[in-house]
Motif scaffolding. Structure first.
Motif, PDB file in Angstrom:
ATOM      1  N   THR A  73      57.344  32.134  30.209  1.00 35.77           N
ATOM      2  CA  THR A  73      58.694  32.043  29.646  1.00 35.77           C
ATOM      3  C   THR A  73      58.672  32.126  28.127  1.00 35.77           C
ATOM      4  O   THR A  73      59.547  32.745  27.510  1.00 35.77           O
ATOM      5  CB  THR A  73      59.365  30.729  30.088  1.00 35.77           C
ATOM      6  N   LEU A  74      57.673  31.518  27.506  1.00 34.32           N
ATOM      7  CA  LEU A  74      57.585  31.546  26.042  1.00 34.32           C
ATOM      8  C   LEU A  74      57.264  32.932  25.500  1.00 34.32           C
ATOM      9  O   LEU A  74      57.791  33.337  24.457  1.00 34.32           O
ATOM     10  CB  LEU A  74      56.529  30.549  25.560  1.00 34.32           C
ATOM     11  N   PHE A  75      56.413  33.656  26.204  1.00 35.25           N
ATOM     12  CA  PHE A  75      55.922  34.921  25.650  1.00 35.25           C
ATOM     13  C   PHE A  75      56.312  36.147  26.459  1.00 35.25           C
ATOM     14  O   PHE A  75      56.123  37.272  25.994  1.00 35.25           O
ATOM     15  CB  PHE A  75      54.387  34.867  25.526  1.00 35.25           C
ATOM     16  N   CYS A  85      55.534  28.047  31.892  1.00 37.32           N
ATOM     17  CA  CYS A  85      55.895  27.843  30.482  1.00 37.32           C
ATOM     18  C   CYS A  85      55.356  28.967  29.606  1.00 37.32           C
ATOM     19  O   CYS A  85      56.065  29.485  28.724  1.00 37.32           O
ATOM     20  CB  CYS A  85      55.366  26.495  29.994  1.00 37.32           C
ATOM     21  N   ILE A  86      54.117  29.359  29.840  1.00 38.32           N
ATOM     22  CA  ILE A  86      53.504  30.419  29.032  1.00 38.32           C
ATOM     23  C   ILE A  86      54.255  31.740  29.217  1.00 38.32           C
ATOM     24  O   ILE A  86      54.563  32.449  28.249  1.00 38.32           O
ATOM     25  CB  ILE A  86      52.012  30.587  29.405  1.00 38.32           C
ATOM     26  N   CYS A 139      60.667  24.619  28.591  1.00 38.01           N
ATOM     27  CA  CYS A 139      59.371  23.934  28.679  1.00 38.01           C
ATOM     28  C   CYS A 139      59.539  22.418  28.674  1.00 38.01           C
ATOM     29  O   CYS A 139      58.839  21.713  29.411  1.00 38.01           O
ATOM     30  CB  CYS A 139      58.475  24.366  27.520  1.00 38.01           C
ATOM     31  N   ARG A 161      63.959  28.912  25.400  1.00 39.23           N
ATOM     32  CA  ARG A 161      62.606  28.925  25.960  1.00 39.23           C
ATOM     33  C   ARG A 161      61.899  27.588  25.708  1.00 39.23           C
ATOM     34  O   ARG A 161      61.166  27.096  26.565  1.00 39.23           O
ATOM     35  CB  ARG A 161      61.803  30.086  25.353  1.00 39.23           C
ATOM     36  N   ILE A 162      62.136  27.016  24.549  1.00 39.49           N
ATOM     37  CA  ILE A 162      61.554  25.709  24.245  1.00 39.49           C
ATOM     38  C   ILE A 162      62.166  24.636  25.146  1.00 39.49           C
ATOM     39  O   ILE A 162      61.466  23.783  25.691  1.00 39.49           O
ATOM     40  CB  ILE A 162      61.754  25.362  22.763  1.00 39.49           C
ATOM     41  N   VAL A 179      64.940  31.827  21.475  1.00 40.01           N
ATOM     42  CA  VAL A 179      63.826  30.955  21.103  1.00 40.01           C
ATOM     43  C   VAL A 179      64.078  29.529  21.574  1.00 40.01           C
ATOM     44  O   VAL A 179      63.248  28.917  22.259  1.00 40.01           O
ATOM     45  CB  VAL A 179      63.588  30.986  19.583  1.00 40.01           C
TER      46      VAL A 179
END
Length: 327
Positions: A294-296, A291-292, A257, A253-254, A250
């Protein structure tokens, strides 16, 4: 503590893979199943998707040198030599990582694209020779550049860059295995590449080159971060403690971004003084999807796509900022 140290070990012959990519486990099957590396395999080993990380800081540095020297002053030969040093060093790092991770056994757990050494397609000594050849070519280009500029002390910076590139995954205590990879990338593929280019062209360093170096360095760190996010579980098994492993899924990933989006804040400030830099904001069309994803995203293939988008982001920002400075 000693149990956690990455150990240098001889490569065990890889087991043959079945039709779905799984390991067959049949003794002796590997020799028949693994084919020697082709030209395409060697090109893939150079990891061309990472080359924008070498090109972008040079473009920014050339533009910053133009700011320092004024209109009408260009140094095409020196600029090309700066580009050659950066690109050749990036390729050398990629082959060196292939060799070091392969002989260490780290790539046994790998989920991303196959490597030359780890897959058994190329002998470790051959991969090492190719890596050293590209290091030597980068050094030759750097020496020629120093001879032209007479900035002899820069040879020390070049030697430090080559040493840092090798010990990223090489040697007994590779710092890339202790969460310090991003530090190397930010310093050498951000600040040194950008500021160094400006200095070798203009003989001075200005604030434009420093800001540009920070932008290039942060995006380069984002590329490394998303690559390591993809390999968190395999790296844990291999006791390779990248920053992504240390932070966890988690948080890493933040952080990715943040690394990718903060450069656009700096770019917006620079655009107030260099209006053409606003065109760099079009790179958000690649950065935001990265970013999207990588986050999800969950699969390695999705994260490879994010890596590619991040590299494209770096190149687009580098072009826009370099042009903005120059014109």
């Amino acid at each position: 503590m000693s149990q956690n140290k990455p150990r240098q070990q001889r490569m065990a012959p890889p087991m043959a893979r079945g039709p779905r990519g799984g390991r067959s486990g049949r003794p002796g099957a590997a020799a028949a199943a693994v084919k020697p590396a082709t030209t395409a395999d060697w090109i893939a080993g150079a990891r061309l998707r990472t080359l924008p990380l070498a090109v972008a800081p040079v473009l920014i540095g050339v533009g910053a040198a133009k700011v320092a020297e004024g209109p009408g002053v260009w140094h095409p030969i020196r600029s090309l030599l700066c580009l050659a040093v950066a690109v050749l060093l990036q390729i050398a790092v990629n082959y060196a990582n292939d060799y070091s991770d392969g002989v260490r056994g780290t790539d046994q757990y790998r989920v991303g694209p196959g490597r030359l050494t780890g897959s058994g397609k190329a002998a470790p000594r051959t991969v090492l020779t190719v890596a050293l050849t590209f290091f030597a070519l980068a050094a030759v280009a750097g020496v020629i550049l120093v001879i032209l500029t007479q900035h002899w002390w820069v040879l020390l910076i070049g030697a430090a860059a080559i040493a840092a590139a090798w010990f990223y995954t090489g040697g007994k205590r590779p710092y890339g295995y202790y969460g310090l990879g991003e530090v190397f990338v930010f310093i050498f593929f951000g600040l040194v590449a950008t500021v160094g280019t400006t200095y070798m062209l203009s003989g001075t360093v200005n604030q434009e080159s420093w800001y540009g170096g920070v932008i290039a360095g942060l995006i380069a760190c984002a590329v490394l971060m998303v690559n390591n996010i993809r390999d968190i579980e395999p790296d844990r098994q291999a006791r390779k403690r990248t920053l992504a492993v240390l932070l966890g899924r988690v948080a890493s990933r933040i952080v990715f971004c943040v690394l990718l989006l903060v450069p656009f804040v700096i770019l917006g400030v620079l655009a107030v003084f260099y209006p053409l830099a606003w065109f760099g904001m079009f790179a958000l069309l690649a950065a935001i999807p990265a970013c999207i994803i990588t986050l999800f995203g969950r699969s390695p293939r999705e994260l490879v796509t994010a890596l590619q988008l991040t590299s494209i982001t770096g190149l687009l920002v580098g072009i826009a900022l370099g042009v903005a400075y120059a014109f």
